[in-house]
Design an enzyme around this catalytic site. Structure first.
Site, PDB file in Angstrom:
ATOM      1  N   GLY A   1       0.765  -1.295   0.063  1.00 53.85           N
ATOM      2  CA  GLY A   1      -0.097   0.090   0.013  1.00 53.85           C
ATOM      3  C   GLY A   1       0.924   1.160  -0.040  1.00 53.85           C
ATOM      4  N   ASP A   2       0.232   2.346  -0.163  1.00 53.29           N
ATOM      5  CA  ASP A   2       0.722   3.656  -0.215  1.00 53.29           C
ATOM      6  C   ASP A   2       1.865   3.890  -1.372  1.00 53.29           C
ATOM      7  OD1 ASP A   2      -0.720   4.202   1.926  1.00 53.29           O
ATOM      8  OD2 ASP A   2       0.703   3.590   3.466  1.00 53.29           O
TER       9      ASP A   2
ATOM     10  N   GLY B   1       1.626   5.159  -4.028  1.00 48.64           N
ATOM     11  CA  GLY B   1       1.399   6.390  -4.817  1.00 48.64           C
ATOM     12  C   GLY B   1       0.214   6.435  -5.846  1.00 48.64           C
ATOM     13  N   LYS B   2      -0.629   5.423  -5.638  1.00 49.32           N
ATOM     14  CA  LYS B   2      -1.695   5.346  -6.666  1.00 49.32           C
ATOM     15  C   LYS B   2      -2.579   6.470  -6.755  1.00 49.32           C
ATOM     16  CE  LYS B   2      -3.092   2.144  -3.799  1.00 49.32           C
ATOM     17  NZ  LYS B   2      -2.063   1.498  -2.560  1.00 49.32           N
ATOM     18  N   GLY B   3      -2.815   7.344  -5.594  1.00 45.20           N
ATOM     19  CA  GLY B   3      -3.762   8.470  -5.885  1.00 45.20           C
ATOM     20  C   GLY B   3      -3.173   9.454  -6.815  1.00 45.20           C
ATOM     21  N   LYS B   4      -1.601   9.685  -6.645  1.00 46.52           N
ATOM     22  CA  LYS B   4      -1.281  10.537  -7.366  1.00 46.52           C
ATOM     23  C   LYS B   4      -1.299  10.376  -9.023  1.00 46.52           C
ATOM     24  CE  LYS B   4       3.172  11.995  -9.558  1.00 46.52           C
ATOM     25  NZ  LYS B   4       4.598  12.616  -9.464  1.00 46.52           N
TER      26      LYS B   4
ATOM     27  N   GLY C   1      -5.770   5.735   2.334  1.00 47.79           N
ATOM     28  CA  GLY C   1      -5.368   7.251   2.011  1.00 47.79           C
ATOM     29  C   GLY C   1      -4.710   7.645   0.621  1.00 47.79           C
ATOM     30  N   HIS C   2      -5.289   8.004  -0.085  1.00 46.65           N
ATOM     31  CA  HIS C   2      -4.756   8.431  -1.503  1.00 46.65           C
ATOM     32  C   HIS C   2      -4.622   9.888  -1.654  1.00 46.65           C
ATOM     33  CE1 HIS C   2      -6.417   4.395  -3.352  1.00 46.65           C
ATOM     34  NE2 HIS C   2      -5.584   4.250  -2.166  1.00 46.65           N
TER      35      HIS C   2
ATOM     36  N   THR D   1      -6.271  -0.305  10.527  1.00 44.86           N
ATOM     37  CA  THR D   1      -6.492   1.277  10.430  1.00 44.86           C
ATOM     38  C   THR D   1      -7.658   1.549  11.561  1.00 44.86           C
ATOM     39  OG1 THR D   1      -7.916   0.920   8.739  1.00 44.86           O
ATOM     40  CG2 THR D   1      -5.700   1.408   8.469  1.00 44.86           C
TER      41      THR D   1
ATOM     42  N   GLN E   1      -5.017  -0.340  -0.978  1.00 42.00           N
ATOM     43  CA  GLN E   1      -3.821  -1.066  -0.546  1.00 42.00           C
ATOM     44  C   GLN E   1      -2.940  -1.677  -1.273  1.00 42.00           C
ATOM     45  OE1 GLN E   1      -7.507  -1.808   0.624  1.00 42.00           O
ATOM     46  NE2 GLN E   1      -7.110   0.066   1.850  1.00 42.00           N
TER      47      GLN E   1
ATOM     48  N   ARG F   1       0.648   7.241  11.254  1.00 41.67           N
ATOM     49  CA  ARG F   1       1.638   6.380  11.792  1.00 41.67           C
ATOM     50  C   ARG F   1       2.894   6.292  10.889  1.00 41.67           C
ATOM     51  NH1 ARG F   1      -1.478   0.722  12.371  1.00 41.67           N
ATOM     52  NH2 ARG F   1      -2.001   1.238  10.309  1.00 41.67           N
TER      53      ARG F   1
ATOM     54  N   ARG G   1       5.596   4.977   8.736  1.00 44.07           N
ATOM     55  CA  ARG G   1       5.628   3.683   7.844  1.00 44.07           C
ATOM     56  C   ARG G   1       6.984   3.132   8.107  1.00 44.07           C
ATOM     57  NH1 ARG G   1       3.629   7.097   2.830  1.00 44.07           N
ATOM     58  NH2 ARG G   1       1.524   7.030   3.463  1.00 44.07           N
TER      59      ARG G   1
ATOM     60  N   GLY H   1       8.516  13.372  -7.456  1.00 36.40           N
ATOM     61  CA  GLY H   1       7.967  14.165  -6.276  1.00 36.40           C
ATOM     62  C   GLY H   1       6.457  13.907  -6.222  1.00 36.40           C
TER      63      GLY H   1
HETATM   64  P1  GDP Z   1      -1.551   5.620  -2.279  1.00 33.90           P
HETATM   65  O1  GDP Z   1      -2.050   5.193  -0.926  1.00 33.90           O
HETATM   66  O2  GDP Z   1      -0.997   4.527  -2.935  1.00 33.90           O
HETATM   67  O3  GDP Z   1      -2.351   6.736  -2.969  1.00 33.90           O
HETATM   68  O4  GDP Z   1      -0.388   6.243  -1.600  1.00 33.90           O
HETATM   69  P2  GDP Z   1      -0.351   7.496  -0.372  1.00 33.90           P
HETATM   70  O5  GDP Z   1      -0.815   8.775  -0.847  1.00 33.90           O
HETATM   71  O6  GDP Z   1      -0.755   6.939   0.959  1.00 33.90           O
HETATM   72  O7  GDP Z   1       1.295   7.826  -0.117  1.00 33.90           O
HETATM   73  C1  GDP Z   1       2.094   8.193  -1.199  1.00 33.90           C
HETATM   74  C2  GDP Z   1       2.836   9.493  -0.595  1.00 33.90           C
HETATM   75  O8  GDP Z   1       4.095   9.641  -1.522  1.00 33.90           O
HETATM   76  C3  GDP Z   1       1.924  10.580  -0.632  1.00 33.90           C
HETATM   77  O9  GDP Z   1       2.363  11.524   0.271  1.00 33.90           O
HETATM   78  C4  GDP Z   1       2.307  11.347  -1.718  1.00 33.90           C
HETATM   79  O10 GDP Z   1       2.167  12.779  -1.923  1.00 33.90           O
HETATM   80  C5  GDP Z   1       3.914  10.905  -2.185  1.00 33.90           C
HETATM   81  N1  GDP Z   1       4.367  10.868  -3.369  1.00 33.90           N
HETATM   82  C6  GDP Z   1       3.789  10.131  -4.443  1.00 33.90           C
HETATM   83  N2  GDP Z   1       4.814  10.332  -5.341  1.00 33.90           N
HETATM   84  C7  GDP Z   1       5.902  10.563  -4.944  1.00 33.90           C
HETATM   85  C8  GDP Z   1       6.999  10.771  -5.558  1.00 33.90           C
HETATM   86  O11 GDP Z   1       7.458  10.308  -6.829  1.00 33.90           O
HETATM   87  N3  GDP Z   1       7.943  11.440  -4.656  1.00 33.90           N
HETATM   88  C9  GDP Z   1       7.798  11.576  -3.246  1.00 33.90           C
HETATM   89  N4  GDP Z   1       8.867  12.519  -2.642  1.00 33.90           N
HETATM   90  N5  GDP Z   1       6.467  11.628  -2.922  1.00 33.90           N
HETATM   91  C10 GDP Z   1       5.780  11.047  -3.719  1.00 33.90           C
HETATM   92  P1  IMO Z   2      -3.909   2.774   0.477  1.00 26.85           P
HETATM   93  O1  IMO Z   2      -4.828   2.289  -0.342  1.00 26.85           O
HETATM   94  C1  IMO Z   2      -1.346   0.993   3.752  1.00 26.85           C
HETATM   95  C2  IMO Z   2      -2.803  -2.017   6.191  1.00 26.85           C
HETATM   96  C3  IMO Z   2      -2.958  -1.528   7.860  1.00 26.85           C
HETATM   97  C4  IMO Z   2      -2.819  -2.905   8.363  1.00 26.85           C
HETATM   98  C5  IMO Z   2      -3.644  -3.833   7.482  1.00 26.85           C
HETATM   99  C6  IMO Z   2      -5.119  -4.384   7.707  1.00 26.85           C
HETATM  100  O2  IMO Z   2      -3.618   4.073   1.068  1.00 26.85           O
HETATM  101  O3  IMO Z   2      -2.466   2.108   0.098  1.00 26.85           O
HETATM  102  P2  IMO Z   2      -7.275  -3.164   7.691  1.00 26.85           P
HETATM  103  O4  IMO Z   2      -7.651  -1.405   8.458  1.00 26.85           O
HETATM  104  O5  IMO Z   2      -7.411  -3.116   6.437  1.00 26.85           O
HETATM  105  O6  IMO Z   2      -8.093  -3.652   8.538  1.00 26.85           O
HETATM  106  O7  IMO Z   2      -5.847  -2.946   8.214  1.00 26.85           O
HETATM  107  O8  IMO Z   2      -3.647  -3.267   6.314  1.00 26.85           O
HETATM  108  N1  IMO Z   2      -3.379  -1.147   5.518  1.00 26.85           N
HETATM  109  C7  IMO Z   2      -2.976  -0.281   4.827  1.00 26.85           C
HETATM  110  N2  IMO Z   2      -1.532   0.090   4.684  1.00 26.85           N
HETATM  111  N3  IMO Z   2      -1.949   1.525   2.853  1.00 26.85           N
HETATM  112  C8  IMO Z   2      -3.309   1.418   2.700  1.00 26.85           C
HETATM  113  O9  IMO Z   2      -4.308   1.852   1.898  1.00 26.85           O
HETATM  114  C9  IMO Z   2      -3.836   0.280   3.854  1.00 26.85           C
HETATM  115  N4  IMO Z   2      -5.037  -0.218   4.257  1.00 26.85           N
HETATM  116  C10 IMO Z   2      -4.858  -1.145   5.107  1.00 26.85           C
HETATM  117  O10 IMO Z   2      -2.200  -0.683   8.327  1.00 26.85           O
HETATM  118  O11 IMO Z   2      -1.564  -3.535   8.600  1.00 26.85           O
HETATM  119 MG    MG Z   3      -2.166   5.590   1.291  1.00 31.18          MG
END
Ligand code: GDP
Ligand code: IMO
Ligand code: MG
Length: 422
Positions: A12-13, A15-18, A40-41, A129, A222, A301, A303, A412
């Site tokens: 997860g996280d 950078g899918k949202g971007k 959280g995107h 979460t 995720q 939290r 990472r 970025g």
């Molecule tokens: P998602 O859940 O996959 O949409 O990702 P998140 O938004 O939770 O986490 C990605 C984080 O990295 C966010 O704070 C974005 O603004 C940031 N981000 C995305 N792409 C880049 C990148 O290429 N460089 C940097 N430094 N930050 C990035």
């Molecule tokens: P995005 O879409 C990162 C993790 C939680 C925990 C496990 C189970 O932003 O990438 P849950 O609340 O689903 O019961 O939690 O999964 N988790 C994520 N980690 N990015 C997420 O979503 C997540 N959604 C759940 O931290 O370890």
């Molecule tokens: Mg996220």
């Protein structure tokens, strides 16, 4: 026309949202297919950062429908708060938002059950979460759940009370104090906001859109290693985060899936508990966390950070049928003299390059190779020919190992900080 799928290949996280935001200009429909407010995107443009939890990441583009599919679970309270924020940024966005009648509702008691169950697990906790995700999907598969479409039925209140009663009986099995009344009242108010939106039979909506030749992008939440079947079970979420989830979470036939865009960070992160073979519990990991601002978009939290894990990436590419890779956060690795990449694991004494059944530390030791790093600040770059050779070599190494091209490098958080390689 086919449905293209964009999803995360790690924990997860990524950078899918971007990237959904960047790509939306090529699509007429963006559709979230699973997960809920655990996601959280983040997307950034014009110097402003937006974090979306339930709303699809194409919402800021005029003329694009943003569908919340049947596979998503919705907490009306979180959703109402998101709508308020959205209205402050773009008061005209609401008509672009569509909500599946078949999406399940997260009740206040689902959240209580999540918290009670995590607290009872003690040291074995998942690190959820605490948004009520697990209990809501349990009620879905247990055939007890409430769906958005139920809100339109005259006996919704009775259905709600029946499920709440069941939950209160379950909560008696835990030593977990709670106060439901205030929360419940706010939840009921928030439900009214849902009813003001466009509720749709999303499966038919998708079929009609395909028939009309519309381009659809399915947005995952995720990541693959959090998939309930293929992730690091039991430290996973409760939905199908992999490509198959786009079929079940939207009502898309498997033969209608087109491109599969797999997003990964140039390193790895994980938030919550569970195995993470390449984790760095040292200064290097701390540096990644600080430079990459690796703090959860939903919970805040810190990472956990570590080196890129190729056996895990190859597995994710295979399970999802990824056709294109997109590498995020390359800028965060600038200034490291050497970059380590895990190419194999030593698993019970044997060298393997695939993901074994258990990734627990006592069975798995990552084996690394070192690649030269780069020093240049990448954040001002916007063309592939500006990228340093060491970065291109890093990308080429990954492409060779995984067998899929990297078509985008992100340097970025802003929309503009995106380099296409095609
Ligand atoms: P998602 O859940 O996959 O949409 O990702 P998140 O938004 O939770 O986490 C990605 C984080 O990295 C966010 O704070 C974005 O603004 C940031 N981000 C995305 N792409 C880049 C990148 O290429 N460089 C940097 N430094 N930050 C990035
Ligand atoms: P995005 O879409 C990162 C993790 C939680 C925990 C496990 C189970 O932003 O990438 P849950 O609340 O689903 O019961 O939690 O999964 N988790 C994520 N980690 N990015 C997420 O979503 C997540 N959604 C759940 O931290 O370890
Ligand atoms: Mg996220």
């Amino acid at each position: 026309m086919n449905v293209d799928v964009l999803l995360g290949l790690q924990w997860g996280d990524e950078g899918k949202g971007k990237i959904v935001d960047v790509l939306t200009q090529e699509y007429q429909v963006v559709a979230r297919f699973q997960g809920g407010p655990n996601a959280g995107h983040t997307l950034e443009f014009n110097g402003i950062k937006h974090v979306l939890h339930t709303i699809p990441s194409g919402i800021f583009h005029e003329g694009v429908d943003n569908l919340i599919g049947n596979g998503v679970v919705i907490d009306p309270l979180v959703f109402a708060a998101e709508l308020v924020k959205l209205a402050s940024v773009d008061p005209n966005a609401f008509p672009r938002l569509l909500l599946s009648r078949k999406a399940h509702l997260i009740l206040p008691t689902h959240r209580l059950l999540d918290a009670a169950s995590e607290s009872a697990k003690g040291a074995q906790k998942i690190g959820s979460t605490l948004k009520g995700i697990g209990p809501t999907y349990m009620d879905k598969t247990g055939r007890n759940g409430l769906r958005v479409g139920d809100l339109e039925l005259p006996d919704f209140q009775d259905r709600y009370e029946a499920l709440k009663k069941k939950h209160l009986e379950m909560l008696r099995g835990f030593e977990f104090p709670f106060d439901l009344d205030a929360e419940e009242q706010r939840w009921m108010e928030a439900v009214q906001h849902l009813l003001e939106l466009r509720l749709v039979d999303s499966d038919h909506y998708i079929s009609d859109a395909l028939r009309a030749g519309k381009k659809i992008l399915a947005e995952g939440a995720q990541g693959t290693l959090l998939d309930v079947d293929f992730g690091t079970y039991p430290f996973v979420t409760s939905s199908t985060t992999t490509c198959a989830g786009a079929c079940t979470g939207l009502g898309v036939a498997p033969n209608r899936i087109g491109r599969v865009l797999g997003i990964f960070k140039a390193y790895c992160t994980r938030v919550g508990s569970g195995p993470f073979p390449t984790e760095l519990n040292n200064e290097t990991g701390e540096r990644m966390r600080q430079v990459g601002r690796e703090f959860g978009s939903t919970t805040g939290r810190p990472r956990r950070c570590g080196w890129l894990d190729l056996p895990a990436l190859k597995y994710a590419v295979e399970i999802n049928g990824v056709t294109e890779l997109m590498m995020m956060k390359a800028d965060v690795l600038s200034g490291f003299e050497q970059l380590s990449v895990c190419t194999h694991y030593s698993y019970r004494g044997e060298l393997v390059d695939r993901l074994p059944y258990s990734l627990e530390e006592q069975w798995v030791q990552p084996q690394f190779i070192e690649l030269p790093g780069w020093n240049q600040d990448l954040t001002g770059m916007n063309r592939a020919d500006q990228l340093p050779q060491a970065l291109l070599d890093y990308v080429a190494f990954i492409e060779k190992a995984v067998g899929v091209p990297v078509t985008l490098v992100s340097v970025g958080p802003d929309r503009e900080q995106t380099i296409l390689r095609v």
